[in-house]
Design an enzyme around this catalytic site. Structure first.
Site, PDB file in Angstrom:
ATOM      1  N   CYS A  69       0.835  -1.218   0.000  1.00 18.83           N
ATOM      2  CA  CYS A  69       0.000   0.000   0.000  1.00 18.83           C
ATOM      3  C   CYS A  69       0.862   1.258   0.000  1.00 18.83           C
ATOM      4  CB  CYS A  69      -0.881   0.032   1.250  1.00 18.83           C
ATOM      5  SG  CYS A  69      -1.946  -1.373   1.420  1.00 18.83           S
TER       6      CYS A  69
HETATM    7  N1  SAJ Z   1       6.422   2.431   8.835  1.00 15.67           N
HETATM    8  C1  SAJ Z   1       7.442   3.218   9.352  1.00 15.67           C
HETATM    9  N2  SAJ Z   1       7.141   4.138  10.314  1.00 15.67           N
HETATM   10  C2  SAJ Z   1       5.857   4.312  10.762  1.00 15.67           C
HETATM   11  C3  SAJ Z   1       4.832   3.510  10.210  1.00 15.67           C
HETATM   12  C4  SAJ Z   1       5.133   2.581   9.260  1.00 15.67           C
HETATM   13  O1  SAJ Z   1       8.600   3.086   8.967  1.00 15.67           O
HETATM   14  O2  SAJ Z   1       5.652   5.154  11.648  1.00 15.67           O
HETATM   15  C5  SAJ Z   1       6.736   1.461   7.788  1.00 15.67           C
HETATM   16  C6  SAJ Z   1       6.380   0.049   8.184  1.00 15.67           C
HETATM   17  O3  SAJ Z   1       7.475  -0.576   8.791  1.00 15.67           O
HETATM   18  C7  SAJ Z   1       6.050  -0.599   6.835  1.00 15.67           C
HETATM   19  C8  SAJ Z   1       5.511   0.556   6.013  1.00 15.67           C
HETATM   20  O4  SAJ Z   1       5.935   1.756   6.655  1.00 15.67           O
HETATM   21  O5  SAJ Z   1       7.216  -1.098   6.219  1.00 15.67           O
HETATM   22  C9  SAJ Z   1       3.999   0.540   5.897  1.00 15.67           C
HETATM   23  O6  SAJ Z   1       3.534   0.421   7.210  1.00 15.67           O
HETATM   24  P1  SAJ Z   1       1.964   0.586   7.569  1.00 15.67           P
HETATM   25  O7  SAJ Z   1       1.850   0.597   9.056  1.00 15.67           O
HETATM   26  O8  SAJ Z   1       1.397   1.724   6.823  1.00 15.67           O
HETATM   27  O9  SAJ Z   1       1.353  -0.803   7.120  1.00 15.67           O
HETATM   28  P2  SAJ Z   1       0.650  -1.205   5.782  1.00 15.67           P
HETATM   29  O10 SAJ Z   1       1.478  -0.949   4.583  1.00 15.67           O
HETATM   30  O11 SAJ Z   1       0.150  -2.584   5.999  1.00 15.67           O
HETATM   31  O12 SAJ Z   1      -0.531  -0.181   5.703  1.00 15.67           O
HETATM   32  C10 SAJ Z   1      -1.808  -0.603   6.024  1.00 15.67           C
HETATM   33  C11 SAJ Z   1      -2.658   0.349   5.258  1.00 15.67           C
HETATM   34  N3  SAJ Z   1      -3.984  -0.183   5.193  1.00 15.67           N
HETATM   35  C12 SAJ Z   1      -4.638  -0.072   4.038  1.00 15.67           C
HETATM   36  O13 SAJ Z   1      -4.186   0.496   3.068  1.00 15.67           O
HETATM   37  C13 SAJ Z   1      -5.976  -0.667   4.021  1.00 15.67           C
HETATM   38  C14 SAJ Z   1      -2.688   1.702   5.932  1.00 15.67           C
HETATM   39  O14 SAJ Z   1      -3.735   2.522   5.348  1.00 15.67           O
HETATM   40  C15 SAJ Z   1      -2.962   1.571   7.391  1.00 15.67           C
HETATM   41  O15 SAJ Z   1      -2.985   2.864   7.977  1.00 15.67           O
HETATM   42  C16 SAJ Z   1      -1.841   0.756   7.995  1.00 15.67           C
HETATM   43  O16 SAJ Z   1      -1.989  -0.565   7.417  1.00 15.67           O
HETATM   44  C17 SAJ Z   1      -1.956   0.670   9.492  1.00 15.67           C
HETATM   45  O17 SAJ Z   1      -2.446   1.636  10.092  1.00 15.67           O
HETATM   46  O18 SAJ Z   1      -1.473  -0.329  10.039  1.00 15.67           O
END
Ligand code: SAJ
Length: 438
Positions: A274
């Site tokens: 995403c």
């Molecule tokens: N990450 C960071 N720092 C942060 C947050 C995330 O480095 O503060 C990294 C994570 O390690 C990962 C990437 O970014 O590699 C994405 O992390 P994510 O928490 O956004 O997880 P995703 O990619 O699974 O995003 C999903 C998304 N859900 C959908 O698109 C339906 C996102 O919209 C959600 O907000 C997110 O999950 C969530 O909140 O967990």
């Protein structure tokens, strides 16, 4: 077709006698199909991968969070799965949940969406609701998807097309399909109404967008917001370290503000299907349609894309401080998925990091409870050997790099047995002499 046929479609949806087909049985389509089935709809999963179909048919769930028991129950009730597009014949509601990756050139790859639309067109009947859930740039539903579905079927009335962004968060134990508000936006208000009616039985809150484009843009905003804010802290980390300021502590402090702030934390890179992908769809669309760039996204991509290399440089510098050359150093990567406690490796930062360190001559090792072998499809060429016992592996390594702090890891024990532990998550106590925080 008369109004009564619309009532027929609406009545079928309200009575849950509508026959539903969900195209794509991955982390979005399978939960959706099972929830629709549980809500009473006769539901068929149409999946092009025969391997996936045979696995699901035999009750094997390939999706984190979908238990074999829930799959078995659905199979015993009104859910089935097939790799034959003939299942689309006579469907009343069709939902498209297929991948929208980036192409080699870095732009949108809508091949799977187009294939799904073409399959639907071949079996479309009067009185059908077609919903696209795959994340894509605003305008896709109206300008690409609907025209493909309707091509040659213009005479068919009561074919309604809508967009509803998927909001499945892999590994999230708190929020799932039922309790995550579902945005719906149709081409025309009746499409919006029908889409809202379809989801209402199994989604607690349905949110009506003004139209398909606004629903597409809502999703883009959600994930671009995350991408840019992650890039913000990743960039601030670099100059904070140069200024000898503990940004991790500053974020903890800022997080105490009860309004107007949302904490993001630096990391080894932004992985997943995403966050690193969706904003690129939007910036590509802006550039293609308007001829200018969406600068914040392009800058965020540059910063987040460089994060793994920053980790590599920090490992090299830490080895230097111990007078250990990178050449021949044994380096253990812990957690090579894209985020903690899931098995998904898409766009994982582990690949570029391993490549960077191997180029310096390091001997690369990894451990991840969710990954049995180093995926060969990554660009990384040199071998990365799996260690079976993470604590033994850490003891024998010259440097350990914590990329994903999976819950199974005893971080204190790892810090105790490691010579050097680079913590890219801010998850390990700095009281241990071996710990260096990113
Ligand atoms: N990450 C960071 N720092 C942060 C947050 C995330 O480095 O503060 C990294 C994570 O390690 C990962 C990437 O970014 O590699 C994405 O992390 P994510 O928490 O956004 O997880 P995703 O990619 O699974 O995003 C999903 C998304 N859900 C959908 O698109 C339906 C996102 O919209 C959600 O907000 C997110 O999950 C969530 O909140 O967990």
């Amino acid at each position: 077709m008369t109004i009564s046929s619309r009532a027929t479609l609406q009545e079928k949806i309200q009575a849950r006698t509508a026959r539903v087909v969900v195209i794509g049985q991955g982390y979005v389509g399978l939960p959706l199909a099972l929830e629709a089935s549980k809500a009473g709809y006769h539901t068929v999963g149409y999946e092009v991968s025969s391997k996936t179909v045979s696995g699901l048919t035999s009750g094997h769930s390939h999706i984190d969070g979908i238990s074999p028991a829930s799959l078995e129950a659905a199979l015993a009730s009104n859910y089935s799965v097939s790799d034959n597009e003939i299942v689309l014949e006579g469907a009343d509601v069709i939902v498209v949940c297929v991948p929208t990756p980036l192409s080699e050139a870095g732009g949108p790859d809508l091949g799977a969406v187009e294939a799904a639309a073409n399959a639907i067109r071949r079996h479309l009947k009067i009185g059908t609701l077609v919903i696209l859930e795959s994340t894509t740039y605003p305008g896709t539903t109206e300008e690409l998807f609907a025209p493909l579905v309707l091509a040659g079927n213009e005479h068919l009335e009561e074919v309604h097309v809508a967009f509803s962004p998927e909001r499945i968060d892999p590994g999230n134990a708190s929020f799932g399909l039922n309790n995550t508000p579902k945005v719906v936006g149709g081409i025309g208000t009746h499409a919006t109404d029908l889409a809202a009616e379809f989801y209402r039985p199994f989604v607690q809150q349905v949110v009506r967008a003004k139209g398909a484009k606004e629903a597409e843009m809502a999703k883009m905003l959600e994930n671009t917001f995350r991408h840019i804010n992650i890039a913000l802290v990743n960039e601030m980390l670099r100059f904070s370290n140069d200024l000898n300021i503990d940004l991790w502590d500053a974020i903890d402090c800022a997080e105490t503000k009860p309004f107007g702030f949302m904490a993001f934390r630096p990391g080894p890179g932004v992985g997943g299907h995403c966050i690193p992908v969706d904003p690129s769809y939007l910036s590509h669309r802006v550039r293609a349609k308007l001829g200018y760039s969406f600068r914040m996204v392009e800058l965020a991509e540059e910063i987040n894309g460089a994060a793994p290399l920053y980790v590599g440089a920090r490992v090299w510098r830490a080895l230097n401080s111990l007078k250990i050359p990178a050449l021949g150093a044994r380096i253990l990567l812990l957690g090579i998925t894209y985020k903690p406690n899931i098995s998904d490796m898409r766009e994982s930062p582990a690949h570029p990091l391993a490549e960077y360190l191997a180029d310096l001559g390091a001997e690369m090792y990894f451990h991840d409870p969710f990954v049995t072998e180093w995926p060969s499809e990554g660009s990384h060429s040199a071998p990365v050997t799996k260690v079976e016992d993470v604590y033994e592996g850490a003891r024998e390594a010259d440097a350990v790099v914590l990329l994903q702090n999976h819950a199974v890891y005893d971080l204190n024990r790892l810090a105790e047995v490691s010579k050097l532990l680079l913590d890219t998550r801010g998850a390990v106590s700095c009281e241990f002499p071996s710990v260096v925080r990113l």
